[in-house]
Design a protein around this motif. Structure first.
Motif, mmCIF file in Angstrom:
data_model
loop_
_atom_site.group_PDB
_atom_site.id
_atom_site.type_symbol
_atom_site.label_atom_id
_atom_site.label_comp_id
_atom_site.label_asym_id
_atom_site.label_seq_id
_atom_site.Cartn_x
_atom_site.Cartn_y
_atom_site.Cartn_z
ATOM 1 N N VAL A 183 4.142 -3.602 6.094
ATOM 2 C CA VAL A 183 3.615 -2.263 6.340
ATOM 3 C C VAL A 183 2.879 -2.292 7.667
ATOM 4 N N GLY A 184 3.119 -1.299 8.482
ATOM 5 C CA GLY A 184 2.445 -1.179 9.770
ATOM 6 C C GLY A 184 2.315 0.292 10.120
ATOM 7 N N CYS A 185 2.028 0.545 11.375
ATOM 8 C CA CYS A 185 1.876 1.933 11.826
ATOM 9 C C CYS A 185 2.689 2.132 13.115
ATOM 10 N N TYR A 197 0.257 6.724 11.675
ATOM 11 C CA TYR A 197 1.215 6.937 10.590
ATOM 12 C C TYR A 197 1.710 5.594 10.058
ATOM 13 N N ARG A 198 1.582 5.401 8.746
ATOM 14 C CA ARG A 198 1.953 4.140 8.094
ATOM 15 C C ARG A 198 3.430 4.168 7.716
ATOM 16 N N THR A 199 4.089 3.046 7.955
ATOM 17 C CA THR A 199 5.515 2.935 7.654
ATOM 18 C C THR A 199 5.853 1.505 7.264
ATOM 19 N N GLU A 203 0.815 -1.215 0.000
ATOM 20 C CA GLU A 203 0.000 0.000 0.000
ATOM 21 C C GLU A 203 0.845 1.260 0.000
ATOM 22 N N LEU A 204 2.133 1.134 0.369
ATOM 23 C CA LEU A 204 3.045 2.273 0.371
ATOM 24 C C LEU A 204 3.968 2.282 -0.849
#
Length: 187
Positions: free
Chosen positions: A18-20, A156-158, A8-9
């Motif tokens: 991907v997580g937050c 915040y997604r990272t 998704e990023l």
């Protein structure tokens, strides 16, 4: 990794996820300000209490004010451990500025404080937040003050690398800075 995969990023290294911020922290909390009218909260205080004007994207060495144990017990202030990362969430131009605690300390309500999970470490958290500063500032709202919320920070997604990569990343910073972290996993 031996390649990349779509997420998704965008493209991310294979095996990363991907997580937050909530996924990489054991604690995400806002601070508080003890009542200024209660002198017992401030006079002869020994507990560091930071304000966002003291954040300069590095270590928080010396607060301009200190509070007492009575303030810690009798107010909404939170005490976070060494290596916690603080982020300014109120008012331009400080939104997104960071500080790393070098000792247990407290902070005002214009900050969100985060404690990285042991396997993640403070260095990965710090750089993730620093690299997201433009994103955080793009979400700041308010006519008089440009603010973000703890919920925005938490969500915040990272991209999160596997634990062996996190270990190498954090150990590299520890060696470079000759720094002794709080987390026993990272020693």
């Amino acid at each position: 990794p031996d390649g990349f995969e779509t997420s998704e990023l965008g493209e991310v290294p294979r095996g990363w996820r991907v997580g937050c911020i909530d996924d990489i922290c054991s604690t995400v909390t806002n601070g508080g300000t003890p009542s200024r009218s209660k002198t017992e909260y401030w006079e002869q205080g020994t507990i560091p209490w930071f304000k966002t004007g003291e954040f300069h994207d590095g270590f928080l060495l010396q607060p301009s004010e200190r509070i007492t144990n009575a303030a810690l017990i009798g107010s909404s202030v939170k005490l976070l451990p060494k290596d916690a990362v603080l982020m300014a969430i109120y008012a331009a131009p400080t939104v997104g500025r960071l500080g790393i605690l070098v000792e247990p300390a407290t902070f005002n309500q214009a900050c969100t404080g985060m404690v990285a999970r042991n396997e993640v470490g403070p260095w990965f958290l710090f750089w993730t937040l620093l690299n997201g500063r433009d994103w955080f500032n793009s979400r700041a709202n308010g006519a008089a003050q440009q603010n973000i919320s703890k919920a925005i920070v938490s969500a915040y997604r990272t991209v999160i690398p596997p634990n062996p990569v996190l270990d190498s990343f954090n150990l590299g910073f520890i060696r470079k800075l000759n720094y002794v972290p709080e987390s026993p996993v990272m020693r």
